[in-house]
Write a protein that holds these residues in place. Structure first.
Motif, PDB file in Angstrom:
ATOM      1  N   VAL A  62       0.838  -1.204   0.000  1.00 51.77           N
ATOM      2  CA  VAL A  62       0.000   0.000   0.000  1.00 51.77           C
ATOM      3  C   VAL A  62       0.873   1.254   0.000  1.00 51.77           C
ATOM      4  CG1 VAL A  62      -1.661   1.343   1.364  1.00 51.77           C
ATOM      5  CG2 VAL A  62      -1.993  -1.113   1.043  1.00 51.77           C
ATOM      6  N   ALA A  63       1.925   1.267   0.794  1.00 53.26           N
ATOM      7  CA  ALA A  63       2.823   2.421   0.822  1.00 53.26           C
ATOM      8  C   ALA A  63       3.491   2.626  -0.532  1.00 53.26           C
ATOM      9  CB  ALA A  63       3.879   2.231   1.911  1.00 53.26           C
ATOM     10  N   GLY A  69       1.612   6.904  -6.681  1.00 52.33           N
ATOM     11  CA  GLY A  69       0.520   7.817  -6.996  1.00 52.33           C
ATOM     12  C   GLY A  69       0.881   9.252  -6.711  1.00 52.33           C
ATOM     13  N   VAL A  70       1.493   9.490  -5.572  1.00 56.51           N
ATOM     14  CA  VAL A  70       1.913  10.850  -5.216  1.00 56.51           C
ATOM     15  C   VAL A  70       2.961  11.352  -6.206  1.00 56.51           C
ATOM     16  CG1 VAL A  70       3.126  12.217  -3.464  1.00 56.51           C
ATOM     17  CG2 VAL A  70       1.292  10.666  -2.777  1.00 56.51           C
ATOM     18  N   LEU A  71       3.908  10.525  -6.581  1.00 58.07           N
ATOM     19  CA  LEU A  71       4.926  10.937  -7.552  1.00 58.07           C
ATOM     20  C   LEU A  71       4.306  11.243  -8.903  1.00 58.07           C
ATOM     21  CD1 LEU A  71       7.895   8.502  -6.739  1.00 58.07           C
ATOM     22  CD2 LEU A  71       7.758  10.977  -6.327  1.00 58.07           C
ATOM     23  N   ALA A  72       3.314  10.457  -9.306  1.00 55.73           N
ATOM     24  CA  ALA A  72       2.636  10.704 -10.581  1.00 55.73           C
ATOM     25  C   ALA A  72       1.896  12.030 -10.527  1.00 55.73           C
ATOM     26  CB  ALA A  72       1.669   9.572 -10.883  1.00 55.73           C
ATOM     27  N   ILE A  73       1.273  12.348  -9.408  1.00 55.25           N
ATOM     28  CA  ILE A  73       0.563  13.628  -9.270  1.00 55.25           C
ATOM     29  C   ILE A  73       1.552  14.789  -9.309  1.00 55.25           C
ATOM     30  CG2 ILE A  73      -0.797  15.042  -7.665  1.00 55.25           C
ATOM     31  CD1 ILE A  73      -2.230  12.456  -6.841  1.00 55.25           C
TER      32      ILE A  73
END
Length: 78
Positions: A62-63, A69-73
């Protein structure tokens, strides 16, 4: 001449031997039960450790997904 030499059933001449055997069987049963409880406790301990490892793996996955996801954003930003 002994009583057994005259023949007949041994249960007629040794009536209290059965009680001793029952007590011995009860002691053996108690020891087996104690051994079973020790083995079950060891299995429970191993299962608890395995469960902790599995949760650690789940949280790790999950981490990782959240980090990606955060890096993609952040890459989509200005």
């Amino acid at each position: 001449m002994t009583l057994r030499a005259r023949g007949g059933s041994r249960f007629l001449y040794e009536p209290f031997d059965t009680a001793a055997r029952v007590e011995a069987n009860e002691r053996v049963l108690d020891e087996r039960w104690a051994g079973l409880e020790r083995r079950l406790q060891a299995i429970e301990t191993m299962l608890e450790r395995l469960e902790r490892r599995l949760w650690l793996a789940v949280f790790g996955v999950v981490a990782f997904i959240l980090t990606r996801g955060v890096l993609a954003i952040l890459e989509m930003g200005p």
